[in-house]
Design a protein around this motif. Structure first.
Motif, PDB file in Angstrom:
ATOM      1  N   UNK A   1     -19.553  -1.750  -9.946  1.00  0.00           N
ATOM      2  CA  UNK A   1     -20.468  -0.734  -9.472  1.00  0.00           C
ATOM      3  C   UNK A   1     -21.805  -0.931 -10.178  1.00  0.00           C
ATOM      4  N   UNK A   2     -22.837  -1.255  -9.435  1.00  0.00           N
ATOM      5  CA  UNK A   2     -24.169  -1.483  -9.987  1.00  0.00           C
ATOM      6  C   UNK A   2     -24.987  -0.199  -9.929  1.00  0.00           C
ATOM      7  N   UNK A   3     -25.601   0.154 -11.039  1.00  0.00           N
ATOM      8  CA  UNK A   3     -26.424   1.353 -11.104  1.00  0.00           C
ATOM      9  C   UNK A   3     -27.878   0.985 -10.887  1.00  0.00           C
TER      10      UNK A   3
ATOM     11  N   UNK B   1     -23.220   3.652 -20.657  1.00  0.00           N
ATOM     12  CA  UNK B   1     -21.881   3.890 -21.176  1.00  0.00           C
ATOM     13  C   UNK B   1     -21.419   2.701 -21.992  1.00  0.00           C
ATOM     14  N   UNK B   2     -21.221   2.939 -23.287  1.00  0.00           N
ATOM     15  CA  UNK B   2     -20.719   1.912 -24.200  1.00  0.00           C
ATOM     16  C   UNK B   2     -19.316   2.299 -24.634  1.00  0.00           C
ATOM     17  N   UNK B   3     -18.405   1.361 -24.503  1.00  0.00           N
ATOM     18  CA  UNK B   3     -17.026   1.566 -24.926  1.00  0.00           C
ATOM     19  C   UNK B   3     -16.799   0.797 -26.212  1.00  0.00           C
TER      20      UNK B   3
ATOM     21  N   UNK C   1      -4.303 -10.093 -24.747  1.00  0.00           N
ATOM     22  CA  UNK C   1      -3.934  -9.136 -23.706  1.00  0.00           C
ATOM     23  C   UNK C   1      -4.962  -8.005 -23.598  1.00  0.00           C
ATOM     24  N   UNK C   2      -5.375  -7.484 -24.738  1.00  0.00           N
ATOM     25  CA  UNK C   2      -6.347  -6.386 -24.750  1.00  0.00           C
ATOM     26  C   UNK C   2      -7.708  -6.857 -24.247  1.00  0.00           C
ATOM     27  N   UNK C   3      -8.122  -8.061 -24.648  1.00  0.00           N
ATOM     28  CA  UNK C   3      -9.390  -8.601 -24.180  1.00  0.00           C
ATOM     29  C   UNK C   3      -9.361  -8.813 -22.663  1.00  0.00           C
ATOM     30  N   UNK C   4      -8.259  -9.321 -22.143  1.00  0.00           N
ATOM     31  CA  UNK C   4      -8.129  -9.519 -20.694  1.00  0.00           C
ATOM     32  C   UNK C   4      -8.235  -8.186 -19.950  1.00  0.00           C
ATOM     33  N   UNK C   5      -7.621  -7.146 -20.492  1.00  0.00           N
ATOM     34  CA  UNK C   5      -7.724  -5.805 -19.885  1.00  0.00           C
ATOM     35  C   UNK C   5      -9.177  -5.339 -19.842  1.00  0.00           C
TER      36      UNK C   5
ATOM     37  N   UNK D   1     -13.627  -3.072 -17.409  1.00  0.00           N
ATOM     38  CA  UNK D   1     -14.996  -2.628 -17.700  1.00  0.00           C
ATOM     39  C   UNK D   1     -15.879  -2.611 -16.451  1.00  0.00           C
ATOM     40  N   UNK D   2     -15.939  -3.687 -15.684  1.00  0.00           N
ATOM     41  CA  UNK D   2     -16.783  -3.646 -14.482  1.00  0.00           C
ATOM     42  C   UNK D   2     -16.274  -2.640 -13.438  1.00  0.00           C
ATOM     43  N   UNK D   3     -14.978  -2.545 -13.313  1.00  0.00           N
ATOM     44  CA  UNK D   3     -14.412  -1.649 -12.300  1.00  0.00           C
ATOM     45  C   UNK D   3     -14.758  -0.192 -12.571  1.00  0.00           C
ATOM     46  N   UNK D   4     -14.836   0.193 -13.855  1.00  0.00           N
ATOM     47  CA  UNK D   4     -15.114   1.584 -14.201  1.00  0.00           C
ATOM     48  C   UNK D   4     -16.566   1.828 -14.603  1.00  0.00           C
ATOM     49  N   UNK D   5     -17.438   0.863 -14.361  1.00  0.00           N
ATOM     50  CA  UNK D   5     -18.863   1.063 -14.611  1.00  0.00           C
ATOM     51  C   UNK D   5     -19.245   1.110 -16.074  1.00  0.00           C
ATOM     52  N   UNK D   6     -18.467   0.438 -16.915  1.00  0.00           N
ATOM     53  CA  UNK D   6     -18.792   0.388 -18.342  1.00  0.00           C
ATOM     54  C   UNK D   6     -19.917  -0.630 -18.523  1.00  0.00           C
TER      55      UNK D   6
END
Length: 63
Positions: A1-3, A10-12, A23-27, A32-37
């Motif tokens: 989703x491009x703003x 939003x920084x996670x 595994x965590x890095x792959x997640x 991140x892109x899917x949820x607009x992070x």
């Protein structure tokens, strides 16, 4: 989703534990892109795992 005109950035911040680093890095790469992070700040060996400020060689071995 491009703003086009984001009202917020939003920084996670996420700790990657050595026993699930890949595994965590792959997640993160998938979600991140899917949820607009906008930014992911990767932390290592934080809080209860802390040994102070590790040097770069230590961080490479951890990864």
């Amino acid at each position: 989703m491009k703003k086009e005109n984001p009202a917020a950035w939003y920084s996670l911040r996420r700790t990657l534990p050595p026993w699930r680093f890949g595994e965590t890095l792959a997640d993160l790469l998938e979600l991140a892109p899917r949820f607009g992070i906008d930014e992911v700040i990767v932390k290592i060996d934080t809080e209860e795992f802390s040994h102070g400020h590790p040097d770069w060689d230590w961080a490479e071995r951890y990864r």
